[in-house]
Design a protein around this motif. Sequence first.
Motif, PDB file in Angstrom:
ATOM      1  N   TYR A 125       0.825  -1.214   0.000  1.00 33.00           N
ATOM      2  CA  TYR A 125       0.000   0.000   0.000  1.00 33.00           C
ATOM      3  C   TYR A 125       0.859   1.263   0.000  1.00 33.00           C
ATOM      4  O   TYR A 125       0.440   2.300  -0.536  1.00 33.00           O
ATOM      5  N   LEU A 126       2.062   1.181   0.572  1.00 40.96           N
ATOM      6  CA  LEU A 126       2.956   2.341   0.490  1.00 40.96           C
ATOM      7  C   LEU A 126       3.396   2.577  -0.953  1.00 40.96           C
ATOM      8  O   LEU A 126       3.411   3.727  -1.430  1.00 40.96           O
ATOM      9  N   LEU A 127       3.777   1.512  -1.647  1.00 43.09           N
ATOM     10  CA  LEU A 127       4.180   1.659  -3.036  1.00 43.09           C
ATOM     11  C   LEU A 127       3.025   2.102  -3.925  1.00 43.09           C
ATOM     12  O   LEU A 127       3.222   2.849  -4.888  1.00 43.09           O
ATOM     13  N   LYS A 128       1.822   1.660  -3.598  1.00 42.26           N
ATOM     14  CA  LYS A 128       0.660   1.973  -4.428  1.00 42.26           C
ATOM     15  C   LYS A 128       0.150   3.390  -4.175  1.00 42.26           C
ATOM     16  O   LYS A 128      -0.162   4.133  -5.112  1.00 42.26           O
ATOM     17  N   ASP A 129       0.046   3.782  -2.895  1.00 44.78           N
ATOM     18  CA  ASP A 129      -0.579   5.065  -2.555  1.00 44.78           C
ATOM     19  C   ASP A 129       0.341   5.990  -1.759  1.00 44.78           C
ATOM     20  O   ASP A 129      -0.132   6.956  -1.160  1.00 44.78           O
ATOM     21  N   GLY A 130       1.633   5.686  -1.730  1.00 43.82           N
ATOM     22  CA  GLY A 130       2.542   6.488  -0.911  1.00 43.82           C
ATOM     23  C   GLY A 130       2.622   7.943  -1.334  1.00 43.82           C
ATOM     24  O   GLY A 130       2.799   8.835  -0.497  1.00 43.82           O
ATOM     25  N   LYS A 131       2.501   8.213  -2.624  1.00 43.22           N
ATOM     26  CA  LYS A 131       2.590   9.597  -3.102  1.00 43.22           C
ATOM     27  C   LYS A 131       1.406  10.449  -2.646  1.00 43.22           C
ATOM     28  O   LYS A 131       1.491  11.679  -2.637  1.00 43.22           O
TER      29      LYS A 131
END
Length: 389
Positions: free
Chosen positions: A192-198
């Motif tokens: 979820y960090l890689l997917k929505d981290g931005k």
Amino acid sequence: MKGTLTKFKQFFIENKFVLGLLIFLLVALDIYVLTKIAFIFDPLMVILKTVAAPIILAGISYYLFNPIIDWLEKKKWKRGWAIALLYLVIIGLIILLFSFVIPAVKDQIVSLFKSFPGYWDQITQKFDEFSRSSLFDQIKDKLSTNMSDIMKTLSTKGTSVINSAITSIGSIVGTVTEVVLAIVTTPLVLFYLLKDGKKLPDFLLKMLPVNGRAHTRQVLGEANHQISSYIRGQIIVSLCIGILLFIGYLIIGLPYALTLAIIAACTSIVPYLGPAIAITPAIIIAIVTSPWLLIKLIIVWCVVQLLEGKFISPQVMGKTLKVHPITILFVILVAGNLFGILGVIFAVPGYAVLKVVVTHVFIWFKRVSGLYGEQPESEYVVTPPEEKE
């Protein structure tokens, strides 16, 4: 009345020393109150302790793998598919490690643990032989040191360390449970960090007043840059050190080359203290094997440290942290005493982030307080002695 208010303003508001003293007293009062009501934060500390390990591991992995996902996204990959591909590659690498590397390392570690007591006995025997020599007596006379007191102190310290280790055995089960939970939950948090981290910075900024969002975004951006540069750079430098030492150990014929190189790569994450820890078992093995091997080991370490300090670190790390080496050393020592091994590992990036925050807070305070206004240039003019005459 007006004159009294003017004097009060001049003494308290416009006096930098008095204002600084008042701020210090208020901060000290806040700390004192918090120490008296610390029990209120116990549930919060339990929650933080539970989620800290997965979040830290996922955060480190995020800074390591996010550039790969961004690169794949630029190549027209959907972000979800890019993350899935990354996970497949990681799983494949783990399978390769367990199939080839870990068995070899396991055999070397088992052999090293079996042989290490013998190495230690030989070191002790050589020290005893040296202590009976005339050279040792001359050194002892010059130092005027009571060696029995030193040995008694070392024995006491060693006994206390052993007792504390035995006492802490009871918490091993809980620690293993926490490690297993962290390993299981870290991939989910990382996904979820890689997917929505931005999206996370924008979500956090929505909670702040509009006037402070731009400056806070700048602080978050600088802190993010400091953390990402340090984590990626330190991992790359550690891998380079491990590879170079493994090659050097193979060339000089040092036993347990792969295991010692892996230990050096892992401990080199900690600046200054890591290399000292890593070289200790290598020195013991080299001393026991042969004096000539010890000389070759020292040469290998000097060459690797020279390459790391002059070529690898400047190219990989650059000057991103802008922290003096002496400051880094003291930060590591203080963080180690306060927070243990985790403090040692995260001391430098934590200090870098804290430095960014404190710098921006100080700039904001200078701007709003008006206490650091520039003095007129005439006050800086120094009249030469000849003109005074």
